[in-house]
Design a protein around this motif. Structure first.
Motif, short mmCIF file in Angstrom:
data_model
loop_
_atom_site.label_atom_id
_atom_site.label_comp_id
_atom_site.label_asym_id
_atom_site.label_seq_id
_atom_site.Cartn_x
_atom_site.Cartn_y
_atom_site.Cartn_z
N THR A 92 42.28 25.87 63.36
CA THR A 92 43.09 26.47 62.28
C THR A 92 43.99 27.54 63.15
OG1 THR A 92 41.71 26.19 60.66
CG2 THR A 92 43.36 27.43 60.33
N VAL A 93 45.39 27.31 63.18
CA VAL A 93 46.22 28.22 63.49
C VAL A 93 46.69 29.18 62.34
CG1 VAL A 93 48.26 28.55 65.02
CG2 VAL A 93 46.99 26.59 65.59
N SER A 94 46.59 30.36 62.53
CA SER A 94 46.66 31.45 61.62
C SER A 94 47.80 31.90 61.96
CB SER A 94 45.72 32.48 61.51
OG SER A 94 45.89 33.51 60.73
N PRO A 95 48.81 32.09 60.81
CA PRO A 95 50.42 32.59 61.06
C PRO A 95 50.30 34.28 61.19
CG PRO A 95 50.04 32.31 58.78
CD PRO A 95 48.73 31.71 59.60
N LEU A 96 49.47 34.71 62.10
CA LEU A 96 49.37 36.25 62.21
C LEU A 96 49.52 36.68 63.65
CD1 LEU A 96 46.21 36.78 59.75
CD2 LEU A 96 48.51 37.25 59.35
N LEU A 97 50.09 37.63 64.14
CA LEU A 97 49.94 38.44 65.40
C LEU A 97 49.11 39.55 65.43
CD1 LEU A 97 53.74 37.72 66.26
CD2 LEU A 97 52.02 36.69 67.20
N THR A 98 48.13 39.63 66.29
CA THR A 98 47.13 40.87 66.13
C THR A 98 47.43 41.65 67.50
OG1 THR A 98 45.47 39.50 67.13
CG2 THR A 98 45.67 39.58 64.86
N ALA A 99 47.78 41.02 68.61
CA ALA A 99 47.59 41.44 69.97
C ALA A 99 46.26 42.12 70.35
CB ALA A 99 48.53 42.89 70.00
N GLY A 100 45.88 43.06 71.07
CA GLY A 100 44.53 43.46 71.32
C GLY A 100 43.79 42.72 72.30
N SER A 101 42.67 42.73 72.42
CA SER A 101 42.08 42.02 73.52
C SER A 101 40.92 41.06 72.93
CB SER A 101 41.26 43.23 74.33
OG SER A 101 40.44 44.00 73.67
N ALA A 102 41.05 40.66 71.77
CA ALA A 102 40.05 39.75 71.25
C ALA A 102 39.88 38.40 71.97
CB ALA A 102 40.57 39.35 69.67
N GLN A 103 38.93 38.06 72.01
CA GLN A 103 38.44 36.54 72.74
C GLN A 103 39.37 35.40 72.31
OE1 GLN A 103 34.13 36.70 71.87
NE2 GLN A 103 33.94 36.43 73.88
N ARG A 104 39.58 34.56 73.01
CA ARG A 104 39.82 33.16 72.70
C ARG A 104 38.86 32.64 72.13
NH1 ARG A 104 41.97 31.66 78.62
NH2 ARG A 104 42.27 29.61 77.46
N VAL A 105 39.38 31.33 71.52
CA VAL A 105 38.49 30.44 70.81
C VAL A 105 37.34 29.89 72.05
CG1 VAL A 105 39.92 29.62 69.18
CG2 VAL A 105 39.70 28.38 70.96
N ALA A 106 37.76 29.82 73.27
CA ALA A 106 36.50 29.25 74.17
C ALA A 106 36.73 30.35 75.44
CB ALA A 106 36.95 27.80 74.82
N GLY A 107 35.47 30.77 75.91
CA GLY A 107 35.57 31.74 76.83
C GLY A 107 34.67 31.30 78.21
#
Length: 270
Positions: A216-231
């Motif tokens: 699911t691609v959410s129409p939001l921009l958050t920046a920051g350093s959150a993880q990607r879906v796969a690490g």
């Protein structure tokens, strides 16, 4: 919800099914049915959500970047699976609950030879989990713990006392992703769904075990350093996936990709 791919065209009788409206659970289940595979071969599907700039979470939670449509699909994917595979850290961070039996899917699951609800399989090397949680004390089917042969014996005993089934899927302290998938398939659990977290999904990707990604691609921009879906470590040779379907609702895109060259046969394997 609207289907953007495969492309459908209006007919003389009007627009095709699946236009800009709320789809029924039955329609979503048909759209996300597992492929029909021969020989008991497992099919590993992942379901994740990401912002436009690649964040899998905001403020430590995926729910904050989700939507009502995303949660409907989340529930449908669980209802179609034999087992939901999840990492121990995800279980620790959220109040992870057993999959529930849903009347809307009872006939479909029965026709496919499935039980009333998917099992939950937790991947954990240390087994450092709270076995008093409902995931272990009140599931419809026993929760599975995928661990290594070097798992602490006292934690194994505590897990089994709580009602969990411990499955050894690795010779050392960790879990071998290939052996984990094989162990589940040996138990007749061939419709696999993983909901992460990113580290677990990264291990499946690195082992080239992932057959399908529902993103699911959410129409939001958050920046920051959150993880990607796969690490995890970068794979030496990227694996190509091909689009299977694309749905849209309220600005969210629901993408379904399968590994390129995968033997895709429409319809559930049950």
């Amino acid at each position: 919800m609207r289907r953007l791919f495969p492309v459908t065209y209006p007919t003389p009788e009007g627009p095709p099914p699946g236009g800009d409206r709320t789809w029924t659970l039955e329609e979503l289940a048909d759209a996300y049915a597992y492929p029909a595979l021969a020989g008991g071969r497992p099919w590993l599907r992942a379901n994740m959500v990401s912002t436009l700039d690649g964040a899998a979470q905001h403020e430590g939670r995926s729910q904050t970047i989700s939507s009502a449509g995303d949660m409907r699909i989340f529930g449908v994917l669980r209802a179609l699976a034999d087992v939901v595979v999840v990492g121990a850290e995800t279980v620790r961070q959220v109040d992870y609950l057993p999959a529930r039996a849903r009347e809307a899917f009872a006939a479909r699951r029965a026709a496919s030879g499935q039980g009333p609800a998917a099992a939950i399989a937790v991947v954990s090397a240390s087994l450092a989990l709270d076995f008093s949680r409902p995931l272990f004390t009140a599931p419809r089917v026993p929760t599975l713990l995928l661990t290594g042969a070097a798992a602490p014996p006292e934690r194994v005993r505590e897990a089994e006392k709580a009602g969990a089934e411990v499955v050894v899927a690795g010779d050392g302290p960790g879990v071998d992703p290939v052996r984990a998938v094989d162990a589940l398939a040996e138990r007749g659990l061939t419709r696999l769904l993983t909901e992460g977290g990113p580290r677990l999904l990264g291990q499946f990707v690195a082992s080239r075990l992932l057959d399908e990604l529902c993103l699911t691609v959410s129409p939001l921009l958050t920046a920051g350093s959150a993880q990607r879906v796969a690490g995890g470590p970068e794979v030496a040779v990227p694996e190509r996936f091909e689009p299977v379907s694309l749905l849209s609702e309220d600005g969210f895109l629901f993408c379904r990709y399968a590994r390129a060259g995968a033997e895709w046969i429409s319809g559930d394997q049950g």
